[in-house]
Design a protein around this motif. Structure first.
Motif, PDB file in Angstrom:
ATOM      1  N   ILE A  58       5.265  -0.587  -3.299  1.00  0.00           N
ATOM      2  CA  ILE A  58       4.909  -1.725  -4.150  1.00  0.00           C
ATOM      3  C   ILE A  58       6.125  -2.641  -4.285  1.00  0.00           C
ATOM      4  N   PRO A  59       5.987  -3.912  -3.887  1.00  0.00           N
ATOM      5  CA  PRO A  59       7.143  -4.817  -3.954  1.00  0.00           C
ATOM      6  C   PRO A  59       7.429  -5.251  -5.391  1.00  0.00           C
ATOM      7  N   ASN A  60       8.689  -5.542  -5.641  1.00  0.00           N
ATOM      8  CA  ASN A  60       9.077  -6.161  -6.910  1.00  0.00           C
ATOM      9  C   ASN A  60      10.106  -7.236  -6.610  1.00  0.00           C
ATOM     10  N   GLU A  66      13.444  -5.769   3.555  1.00  0.00           N
ATOM     11  CA  GLU A  66      14.255  -4.873   4.384  1.00  0.00           C
ATOM     12  C   GLU A  66      14.409  -3.508   3.722  1.00  0.00           C
ATOM     13  N   GLN A  67      14.640  -3.505   2.421  1.00  0.00           N
ATOM     14  CA  GLN A  67      14.804  -2.252   1.694  1.00  0.00           C
ATOM     15  C   GLN A  67      13.486  -1.488   1.585  1.00  0.00           C
ATOM     16  N   MET A  89       1.174   0.669  10.568  1.00  0.00           N
ATOM     17  CA  MET A  89       1.212  -0.289   9.473  1.00  0.00           C
ATOM     18  C   MET A  89      -0.191  -0.816   9.196  1.00  0.00           C
ATOM     19  N   ILE A  90      -0.595  -0.789   7.934  1.00  0.00           N
ATOM     20  CA  ILE A  90      -1.907  -1.268   7.526  1.00  0.00           C
ATOM     21  C   ILE A  90      -1.819  -2.706   7.005  1.00  0.00           C
ATOM     22  N   GLN A  91      -0.850  -2.978   6.126  1.00  0.00           N
ATOM     23  CA  GLN A  91      -0.661  -4.336   5.605  1.00  0.00           C
ATOM     24  C   GLN A  91       0.738  -4.484   5.056  1.00  0.00           C
ATOM     25  N   GLY A  92       1.160  -5.749   4.880  1.00  0.00           N
ATOM     26  CA  GLY A  92       2.403  -6.042   4.195  1.00  0.00           C
ATOM     27  C   GLY A  92       3.545  -6.514   5.068  1.00  0.00           C
ATOM     28  N   ILE A  93       3.320  -6.736   6.353  1.00  0.00           N
ATOM     29  CA  ILE A  93       4.396  -7.188   7.230  1.00  0.00           C
ATOM     30  C   ILE A  93       4.622  -8.683   7.018  1.00  0.00           C
ATOM     31  N   GLU A  94       5.890  -9.044   6.827  1.00  0.00           N
ATOM     32  CA  GLU A  94       6.248 -10.445   6.656  1.00  0.00           C
ATOM     33  C   GLU A  94       6.529 -11.082   8.010  1.00  0.00           C
ATOM     34  N   GLY A  95       6.205 -12.361   8.118  1.00  0.00           N
ATOM     35  CA  GLY A  95       6.612 -13.128   9.283  1.00  0.00           C
ATOM     36  C   GLY A  95       8.009 -13.697   9.055  1.00  0.00           C
ATOM     37  N   PHE A  96       8.632 -14.184  10.096  1.00  0.00           N
ATOM     38  CA  PHE A  96       9.996 -14.700   9.982  1.00  0.00           C
ATOM     39  C   PHE A  96      10.062 -15.934   9.099  1.00  0.00           C
ATOM     40  N   PRO A 108       1.830  -8.856  -0.409  1.00  0.00           N
ATOM     41  CA  PRO A 108       1.110  -7.628  -0.795  1.00  0.00           C
ATOM     42  C   PRO A 108       1.999  -6.397  -0.614  1.00  0.00           C
ATOM     43  N   SER A 109       1.505  -5.291  -1.088  1.00  0.00           N
ATOM     44  CA  SER A 109       2.228  -4.030  -0.941  1.00  0.00           C
ATOM     45  C   SER A 109       2.323  -3.655   0.529  1.00  0.00           C
ATOM     46  N   LEU A 110       3.378  -2.946   0.869  1.00  0.00           N
ATOM     47  CA  LEU A 110       3.592  -2.449   2.223  1.00  0.00           C
ATOM     48  C   LEU A 110       2.863  -1.118   2.332  1.00  0.00           C
ATOM     49  N   ILE A 111       1.787  -1.077   3.124  1.00  0.00           N
ATOM     50  CA  ILE A 111       0.971   0.134   3.238  1.00  0.00           C
ATOM     51  C   ILE A 111       1.027   0.630   4.671  1.00  0.00           C
ATOM     52  N   ALA A 112       1.284   1.932   4.822  1.00  0.00           N
ATOM     53  CA  ALA A 112       1.379   2.542   6.142  1.00  0.00           C
ATOM     54  C   ALA A 112       0.720   3.907   6.140  1.00  0.00           C
TER      55      ALA A 112
END
Length: 116
Positions: A58-60, A66-67, A89-96, A108-112
């Motif tokens: 869950i992002p904050n 990166e972390q 990876m299911i969701q949450g990848i950022e583009g450049f 969104p949250s990083l889900i894997a």
């Protein structure tokens, strides 16, 4: 007056005990929300089977992508007990350019899904 204070004390004791038992049930469930104090990250771990897990990081505002991604790799390593794991990876990848194109976008949250 003494009866009222005893009744008040018993009601506080009962609510405390019942609150602790419901806390124990949520901690022991298969899908638990946890906090990693070393990385300052909140995450949810779901055990699908003995060798399959789902991690939701869950992002904050204090922790960058990166972390979060590094935490996902380290947690996968500790869940599987070594480097022989696969991360889907299911969701949450950022583009450049995501932060420049959409500066107010809430990611969104990083889900894997992890397979050992």
């Amino acid at each position: 007056m003494k009866k009222v204070s005893q009744l008040f004390l018993y009601s506080i004791l009962f609510s405390t005990i019942s609150g602790c038992t419901s806390l124990q049930k949520s901690i022991g469930s298969d899908r638990a929300t946890l906090w990693d104090f070393d990385h300052n990250v909140q995450f949810k771990k779901t055990k699908l089977s003995d060798r399959h897990f789902t991690l939701e990081v869950i992002p904050n505002n204090k922790v960058g992508f990166e972390q979060l991604a590094t935490f996902l790799l380290r947690k996968s390593y500790s869940l599987c007990g070594g480097y022989h794991y696969k991360i889907e990876m299911i969701q949450g990848i950022e583009g450049f350019d995501d932060k420049r194109a959409m500066p107010n976008y809430i990611f969104p949250s990083l889900i894997a899904k992890i397979e050992c």
